[in-house]
Design a protein around this motif. Structure first.
Motif, PDB file in Angstrom:
ATOM      1  N   ARG A   1      25.306  16.366 -42.676  1.00  0.00           N
ATOM      2  CA  ARG A   1      25.924  16.067 -43.970  1.00  0.00           C
ATOM      3  C   ARG A   1      26.381  17.346 -44.666  1.00  0.00           C
ATOM      4  O   ARG A   1      27.399  17.364 -45.349  1.00  0.00           O
ATOM      5  N   ARG A   2      25.619  18.422 -44.494  1.00  0.00           N
ATOM      6  CA  ARG A   2      25.991  19.724 -45.026  1.00  0.00           C
ATOM      7  C   ARG A   2      25.736  20.756 -43.937  1.00  0.00           C
ATOM      8  O   ARG A   2      24.830  20.602 -43.115  1.00  0.00           O
ATOM      9  N   THR A   3      26.518  21.838 -43.936  1.00  0.00           N
ATOM     10  CA  THR A   3      26.380  22.817 -42.860  1.00  0.00           C
ATOM     11  C   THR A   3      24.987  23.433 -42.848  1.00  0.00           C
ATOM     12  O   THR A   3      24.497  23.836 -41.782  1.00  0.00           O
ATOM     13  N   GLY A   4      24.331  23.504 -43.990  1.00  0.00           N
ATOM     14  CA  GLY A   4      22.983  24.065 -44.036  1.00  0.00           C
ATOM     15  C   GLY A   4      21.997  23.293 -43.189  1.00  0.00           C
ATOM     16  O   GLY A   4      20.958  23.835 -42.775  1.00  0.00           O
ATOM     17  N   ASP A   5      22.315  22.005 -42.918  1.00  0.00           N
ATOM     18  CA  ASP A   5      21.424  21.190 -42.088  1.00  0.00           C
ATOM     19  C   ASP A   5      21.352  21.711 -40.646  1.00  0.00           C
ATOM     20  O   ASP A   5      20.419  21.382 -39.914  1.00  0.00           O
ATOM     21  N   ILE A   6      22.344  22.520 -40.230  1.00  0.00           N
ATOM     22  CA  ILE A   6      22.322  23.103 -38.884  1.00  0.00           C
ATOM     23  C   ILE A   6      21.170  24.083 -38.765  1.00  0.00           C
ATOM     24  O   ILE A   6      20.539  24.196 -37.717  1.00  0.00           O
ATOM     25  N   GLY A   7      20.888  24.786 -39.835  1.00  0.00           N
ATOM     26  CA  GLY A   7      19.756  25.702 -39.877  1.00  0.00           C
ATOM     27  C   GLY A   7      20.092  27.101 -39.413  1.00  0.00           C
ATOM     28  O   GLY A   7      20.192  28.031 -40.213  1.00  0.00           O
ATOM     29  N   PHE A   8      20.285  27.287 -38.123  1.00  0.00           N
ATOM     30  CA  PHE A   8      20.447  28.611 -37.550  1.00  0.00           C
ATOM     31  C   PHE A   8      21.159  28.461 -36.216  1.00  0.00           C
ATOM     32  O   PHE A   8      20.914  27.508 -35.474  1.00  0.00           O
ATOM     33  N   PHE A   9      22.032  29.416 -35.894  1.00  0.00           N
ATOM     34  CA  PHE A   9      22.862  29.344 -34.684  1.00  0.00           C
ATOM     35  C   PHE A   9      22.653  30.598 -33.845  1.00  0.00           C
ATOM     36  O   PHE A   9      22.635  31.714 -34.364  1.00  0.00           O
ATOM     37  N   LYS A  10      22.502  30.422 -32.541  1.00  0.00           N
ATOM     38  CA  LYS A  10      22.291  31.569 -31.652  1.00  0.00           C
ATOM     39  C   LYS A  10      22.979  31.323 -30.312  1.00  0.00           C
ATOM     40  O   LYS A  10      22.754  30.299 -29.655  1.00  0.00           O
ATOM     41  N   ILE A  11      23.837  32.270 -29.894  1.00  0.00           N
ATOM     42  CA  ILE A  11      24.452  32.218 -28.570  1.00  0.00           C
ATOM     43  C   ILE A  11      23.453  32.770 -27.560  1.00  0.00           C
ATOM     44  O   ILE A  11      22.889  33.853 -27.750  1.00  0.00           O
ATOM     45  N   VAL A  12      23.240  32.037 -26.468  1.00  0.00           N
ATOM     46  CA  VAL A  12      22.247  32.465 -25.482  1.00  0.00           C
ATOM     47  C   VAL A  12      22.875  32.961 -24.190  1.00  0.00           C
ATOM     48  O   VAL A  12      22.228  33.677 -23.416  1.00  0.00           O
ATOM     49  N   SER A  13      24.127  32.578 -23.909  1.00  0.00           N
ATOM     50  CA  SER A  13      24.775  33.082 -22.700  1.00  0.00           C
ATOM     51  C   SER A  13      26.280  32.934 -22.794  1.00  0.00           C
ATOM     52  O   SER A  13      26.792  32.093 -23.542  1.00  0.00           O
ATOM     53  N   GLU A  14      26.980  33.777 -22.012  1.00  0.00           N
ATOM     54  CA  GLU A  14      28.440  33.716 -21.922  1.00  0.00           C
ATOM     55  C   GLU A  14      28.795  34.152 -20.517  1.00  0.00           C
ATOM     56  O   GLU A  14      28.310  35.182 -20.041  1.00  0.00           O
ATOM     57  N   ALA A  15      29.575  33.339 -19.813  1.00  0.00           N
ATOM     58  CA  ALA A  15      29.880  33.648 -18.411  1.00  0.00           C
ATOM     59  C   ALA A  15      31.192  33.012 -18.013  1.00  0.00           C
ATOM     60  O   ALA A  15      31.720  32.128 -18.708  1.00  0.00           O
ATOM     61  N   ALA A  16      31.726  33.455 -16.875  1.00  0.00           N
ATOM     62  CA  ALA A  16      32.951  32.872 -16.342  1.00  0.00           C
ATOM     63  C   ALA A  16      32.642  31.518 -15.730  1.00  0.00           C
ATOM     64  O   ALA A  16      31.614  31.346 -15.070  1.00  0.00           O
ATOM     65  N   LEU A  17      33.534  30.554 -15.951  1.00  0.00           N
ATOM     66  CA  LEU A  17      33.397  29.237 -15.348  1.00  0.00           C
ATOM     67  C   LEU A  17      34.460  29.025 -14.287  1.00  0.00           C
ATOM     68  O   LEU A  17      34.197  28.487 -13.220  1.00  0.00           O
ATOM     69  N   ALA A  18      35.673  29.458 -14.595  1.00  0.00           N
ATOM     70  CA  ALA A  18      36.804  29.364 -13.670  1.00  0.00           C
ATOM     71  C   ALA A  18      37.815  30.407 -14.110  1.00  0.00           C
ATOM     72  O   ALA A  18      37.605  31.105 -15.110  1.00  0.00           O
ATOM     73  N   SER A  19      38.882  30.529 -13.396  1.00  0.00           N
ATOM     74  CA  SER A  19      39.901  31.503 -13.757  1.00  0.00           C
ATOM     75  C   SER A  19      40.436  31.196 -15.154  1.00  0.00           C
ATOM     76  O   SER A  19      40.975  30.118 -15.403  1.00  0.00           O
ATOM     77  N   GLY A  20      40.264  32.143 -16.071  1.00  0.00           N
ATOM     78  CA  GLY A  20      40.755  31.969 -17.433  1.00  0.00           C
ATOM     79  C   GLY A  20      39.916  31.069 -18.309  1.00  0.00           C
ATOM     80  O   GLY A  20      40.331  30.737 -19.419  1.00  0.00           O
ATOM     81  N   VAL A  21      38.733  30.660 -17.831  1.00  0.00           N
ATOM     82  CA  VAL A  21      37.860  29.781 -18.617  1.00  0.00           C
ATOM     83  C   VAL A  21      36.472  30.404 -18.702  1.00  0.00           C
ATOM     84  O   VAL A  21      35.882  30.771 -17.670  1.00  0.00           O
ATOM     85  N   ARG A  22      35.945  30.539 -19.920  1.00  0.00           N
ATOM     86  CA  ARG A  22      34.606  31.074 -20.140  1.00  0.00           C
ATOM     87  C   ARG A  22      33.707  29.958 -20.652  1.00  0.00           C
ATOM     88  O   ARG A  22      34.163  29.040 -21.341  1.00  0.00           O
ATOM     89  N   ARG A  23      32.430  30.053 -20.328  1.00  0.00           N
ATOM     90  CA  ARG A  23      31.448  29.068 -20.800  1.00  0.00           C
ATOM     91  C   ARG A  23      30.440  29.760 -21.720  1.00  0.00           C
ATOM     92  O   ARG A  23      29.835  30.764 -21.343  1.00  0.00           O
ATOM     93  N   ILE A  24      30.288  29.172 -22.911  1.00  0.00           N
ATOM     94  CA  ILE A  24      29.328  29.688 -23.888  1.00  0.00           C
ATOM     95  C   ILE A  24      28.236  28.643 -24.070  1.00  0.00           C
ATOM     96  O   ILE A  24      28.524  27.460 -24.252  1.00  0.00           O
ATOM     97  N   GLU A  25      27.001  29.069 -24.034  1.00  0.00           N
ATOM     98  CA  GLU A  25      25.887  28.196 -24.332  1.00  0.00           C
ATOM     99  C   GLU A  25      25.186  28.723 -25.576  1.00  0.00           C
ATOM    100  O   GLU A  25      25.026  29.939 -25.740  1.00  0.00           O
ATOM    101  N   ALA A  26      24.782  27.809 -26.443  1.00  0.00           N
ATOM    102  CA  ALA A  26      24.161  28.205 -27.708  1.00  0.00           C
ATOM    103  C   ALA A  26      23.147  27.165 -28.123  1.00  0.00           C
ATOM    104  O   ALA A  26      23.104  26.046 -27.587  1.00  0.00           O
ATOM    105  N   VAL A  27      22.335  27.525 -29.090  1.00  0.00           N
ATOM    106  CA  VAL A  27      21.309  26.625 -29.619  1.00  0.00           C
ATOM    107  C   VAL A  27      21.319  26.706 -31.135  1.00  0.00           C
ATOM    108  O   VAL A  27      21.752  27.701 -31.725  1.00  0.00           O
ATOM    109  N   THR A  28      20.829  25.638 -31.775  1.00  0.00           N
ATOM    110  CA  THR A  28      20.751  25.607 -33.236  1.00  0.00           C
ATOM    111  C   THR A  28      19.398  25.070 -33.664  1.00  0.00           C
ATOM    112  O   THR A  28      18.633  24.535 -32.858  1.00  0.00           O
TER     113      THR A  28
END
Length: 883
Positions: free
Chosen positions: A682-709
């Protein structure tokens, strides 16, 4: 003049002073009765309290309940605008006793409110009672002092209320107001009772029995009270009006309609203004409670109401969208009592504007067709059903809208012909359908959808509801019931469970009945676009078709899904701002424990990129800005700056989700605006906290980001901190000293490795402490210096060979390092011999003896290896033989 808002406030304050808890109006979409399309009476939210399935912390309550009657058996739509008291939306004020007081106090409270608080003259009032209820008649004589001729006994079910064929029931007592002799009509029970002189203003239900079956009824152990007084009716009495549409609650909107269209509010077009005022109220309150226009269920009823109002706007001569301009007038008159109107004002406005714009594009053509057809009819003729169906199918005219247009001309519609044309279209669709995927399974979903329509989803606003089971499937086949242990798929008429789509996983939760039946739901899928399938196991009792079930979404999981989904939107925008607008979504996963986001991006993200994106997302979270949802066409949404997500299919209308606070740099005015049908915080504050845990190549020209909240992000950071502390402990440092300490240790390690390498080289070059010229053979006049170095490293062989070449002057050097059963071999040839001997040929011979293949290098230096270190002496002999 007392206002409608003051009348409502007086009612609630009066009962509050008399020990009642004032309870907010429940939503118009009932959460506890799947048989009702809309909340249509004040007692709906207390139904389970009366039946004993629910308890509340109070035994007396008072409400002013929002009600809509526009579908099912309680359908007043066709009469709205033409009569003084028919509405699609109205307020029902009521007081309730749950086993507390009964008839005597209910009558006393009602009489004192009307005559003393509201000041209605006693001589203007009369009452009805059920003919067998002498107790109520006696109480009216005693408390109100009414004579017998003003206490009318009614023998019919009009004065006996029941919840259904079985369950709580009891006699009623109604209070009527006499509007005066100048108005036609007689008292209730008389031949002229249908006239408008005597108007019911309050109904008191004395809930004192339980109907066990058709022939058996027993006394309830705790009799209860349920009353209802229409705010519009009592306001008309207290404002000296006979017509509900003349009271301020409706007149304010009528005058706004007249001002906007430039048409006299009281002339020959008065009916149109009345329809517009009533329908604006029901439309706005339904949208505020989460109903949006669609082609099925509650959404279709809403669309019918909206289009009926729009047709009357058109009739008043307004060709441009007009209804949405009247929303501020409604909010001014009712927004204080119902703050949801103010909160949803932008959504109401956008939805009305969109729907009116779309309908206006076809209205002219539809009206021309209708006019052409009606010109062919005689007075009081009947329009061909196929024409009515064409208006419905091609121009979006609901049947009742066509009927409403014709009513003013004294014409009717051949409804049987309309229904026949509808069935022909369905038959053609069945014949043309070929299915997809697993044909047998998909056919089941198609048949269920055709039979029941789509599932109504209202999980945007709630995580609990009561629904009715429409179908149960075991092993992909329909069954009448399923027992404990069965794996089932369940279709209900409505659901708060989100069906997997757009990357967001489906909801988990529980379905259960008052009798103890329980089904654990482990997944929810969406079939054919709008059929929600609840997949799980019957854990207790049974589940059967027609059963009423409580539905409860796993709120912890839903909360995590909401947080991860909303964070995905913020992440998308932050990435575009940091990396460039070429970034677009190529796929996503919204799960309970994490989010996964695939983007078009040619290079990896630098640590600084990740840090900036994380910081920006968390900044937007801390703003705690409201997340807003609007309904628009895809084209309008994209024109306004909304991003359409990869892989999504969009219909004629889309949900547009905006979040992150105001931002003038975007077309929409919000930080992030995307087309999305998922559930969000309902409000962005409800997300609490955001953290990126990994970033890697998935395919040519495509990156994959994984994160947690939220909690998942906190758990991740906590794990990182514990691992950091453990690492610091190993090297006897604090976490703050860890970087400097590790750097120092790495420098020390490099120094020691250099010293060790130098020592190994010297040792290898000198053999057992002698020089490179010791133990040298001579073959055909060529010096040959072979050595086997147990435990030496392959990387040290070439530098050692170079050093030995300097000491030897002229000749061939062979070094074999053996380590863990494997061998590495280097052959070095001094420059004066390379025109006669090739180091590459020699090393290949040695490698073959070691069980290896090949080898390579230059004529003066070559290297190879082999899997069998025990063959090192044979390797030296092979090279010696080749020389």
């Amino acid at each position: 003049m007392i206002t409608g808002n003051e009348i409502r406030r007086t009612f609630l304050d009066y009962f509050n002073k008399n020990g009642h808890t004032v309870v907010d109006s429940s939503p118009l979409v009932p959460r506890n009765d799947p048989t009702l399309m809309f909340t249509n009476a004040g007692m709906v939210q207390f139904k389970n309290v009366f039946t004993g399935n629910e308890t509340r912390p109070y035994s007396r309550a008072a409400t002013s309940q929002k009600c809509v009657r526009a579908g099912g058996k309680h359908n007043d739509l066709e009469n709205v605008g033409y009569t003084a008291r028919h509405h699609t939306f109205f307020e029902m004020m009521g007081n309730f006793s749950f086993g507390d007081y009964f008839k005597d106090q209910a009558i006393e409270l009602a009489w004192n409110l009307i005559t003393k608080e509201y000041g209605v003259p006693e001589e203007k009032l009369l009452v009805t009672v059920y003919s067998e209820d002498e107790e109520a008649a006696a109480l009216w004589r005693k408390i109100a002092g009414l004579s017998d001729d003003r206490i009318i006994r009614i023998p019919t079910s009009d004065n006996f209320w029941s919840m259904g064929e079985t369950g709580p029931c009891g006699p009623c007592s109604e209070i009527f107001y006499d509007h005066g002799e100048h108005i036609f009509g007689g008292p209730p029970g008389s031949p002229d009772e249908d006239g408008d002189r005597f108007i019911e203003i309050w109904n008191l239900v004395f809930m004192q029995y339980e109907q066990l079956d058709k022939d058996n009824r027993i006394n309830l152990p705790k009799p209860s009270i349920d009353t209802g007084m229409g705010l519009e009716r009592i306001t008309a009495v207290l404002q000296g009006k006979h017509d509900n549409y003349d009271v301020d609650l409706l007149r304010t909107i009528i005058e706004a309609s007249a001002a906007e269209t430039g048409v006299d509010p009281d002339g020959e077009n008065a009916v149109s203004h009345r329809v517009i005022a009533d329908h604006l109220r029901s439309t706005s309150f339904l949208i505020a409670d989460g109903v949006l226009p669609s082609n099925e269920g509650r959404g279709y009823v809403l669309r019918r109401i909206m289009r009926r109002a729009m047709r009357h706007v058109y009739k008043l001569g307004s060709k441009d969208p007009t209804l949405y301009k009247l929303v501020p007038a409604l909010t001014r008159i009712m927004g204080n009592a119902f703050p949801e109107l103010s909160r949803a004002q932008s959504l109401i406005t956008e939805t009305l504007k969109l729907e009116e714009k779309r309908f206006g594009q076809t209205l002219d053509r539809g009206m021309r067709l209708l006019s052409e057809e009606t010109d062919k009819l005689a007075d009081k003729g009947t329009l061909n059903g196929e024409v009515a169906f064409k208006l419905y199918d091609t121009y979006g005219f609901p049947l009742d809208l066509t009927q409403d247009v014709l009513r003013g001309q004294g014409l009717s519609v051949d409804t049987a012909g309309f229904n026949a044309a509808m069935e022909l279209q369905r038959a053609a669709a069945r014949k043309a359908w070929t299915g997809s995927g697993d044909l047998a399974t998909e056919k089941v979903w198609f048949e269920l959808q055709e039979r029941f329509g789509g599932t109504e989803f209202f999980g945007y606003d709630t995580e609990t509801a009561e629904s009715q089971v429409l179908a149960v499937l075991v092993d992909g086949k329909e069954v009448a019931s399923a027992k404990a242990g069965d794996q089932v798929m369940i279709i209900t008429n409505q659901t708060p469970f989100y069906g997997e789509s757009g990357g967001q996983q489906g909801d988990h939760g529980l379905l259960f009945s008052a009798d103890g039946d329980e089904i654990v739901i482990r997944d929810t899928q969406k079939k054919l676009g709008n059929l929600f399938v609840h997949i799980g196991e019957v854990s207790r009792g049974t589940v059967k078709v027609g059963q009423a079930l409580e539905m409860k979404v796993d709120s912890v999981r839903r909360s995590a899904l909401r947080g991860h989904h909303s964070a995905t939107h913020l992440l998308h925008e932050a990435l575009r701002r940091r990396l460039g607008t070429h970034v677009s979504q190529k796929g996503s996963l919204v799960a309970q424990e994490r989010l996964r986001f695939d983007i078009s991006q040619p290079r990896s993200l630098e640590p600084e990129d990740i840090a900036v994106v994380e910081a920006e997302v968390n900044e937007r979270i801390r703003l705690n800005a409201e997340v807003t949802t609007r309904l628009m066409t895809p084209e309008e949404a994209i024109e306004e700056g909304a991003m359409a997500l990869f892989g999504e299919k969009y219909g004629e209308e889309v949900r547009v989700v905006s979040m992150g606070g105001a931002d003038s740099s975007t077309g929409s005015g919000f930080y992030s605006t995307e087309l999305c049908g998922g559930t969000h915080v309902r409000r962005t504050g409800d997300i609490g906290f955001f953290k990126i845990v990994s970033e890697a190549a998935l395919a040519s020209g495509v990156r994959r980001i994984e994160a947690v909240t939220g909690q998942a992000a906190l758990d991740y950071v906590s794990l990182q901190e514990s691992q950091l502390a453990a690492a610091a402990s190993v090297i006897k440092a604090s976490p703050a000293e860890l970087e400097a300490r590790i750097s120092s240790l790495m420098d020390e390690r490099k120094r020691l490795e250099r010293e060790l390498t130098d020592a190994r080289r010297k040792l290898a070059a000198s053999g057992s402490g002698s020089s490179a010229t010791d133990d040298v053979k001579e073959i055909n006049g060529i010096k040959f210096a072979p050595r086997i170095l147990d435990g030496a490293l392959a990387k040290d062989l070439k530098p050692t060979a170079d050093e030995m070449k300097k000491q030897l002057g002229s000749g061939v050097i062979v070094l074999i390092a053996t380590n863990e059963g494997k061998a590495s071999i280097v052959v070095a040839v001094t420059d004066d011999l390379t025109d006669r001997i090739s180091a590459v040929e020699l090393v290949r011979a040695g490698s073959a003896a070691l069980g290896g293949q090949g080898g390579g290098g230059r004529a003066d230096m070559a290297q190879a290896g082999g899997p069998d270190a025990s063959k090192a002496p044979e390797a030296i002999k092979a090279i010696e033989a080749l020389i």
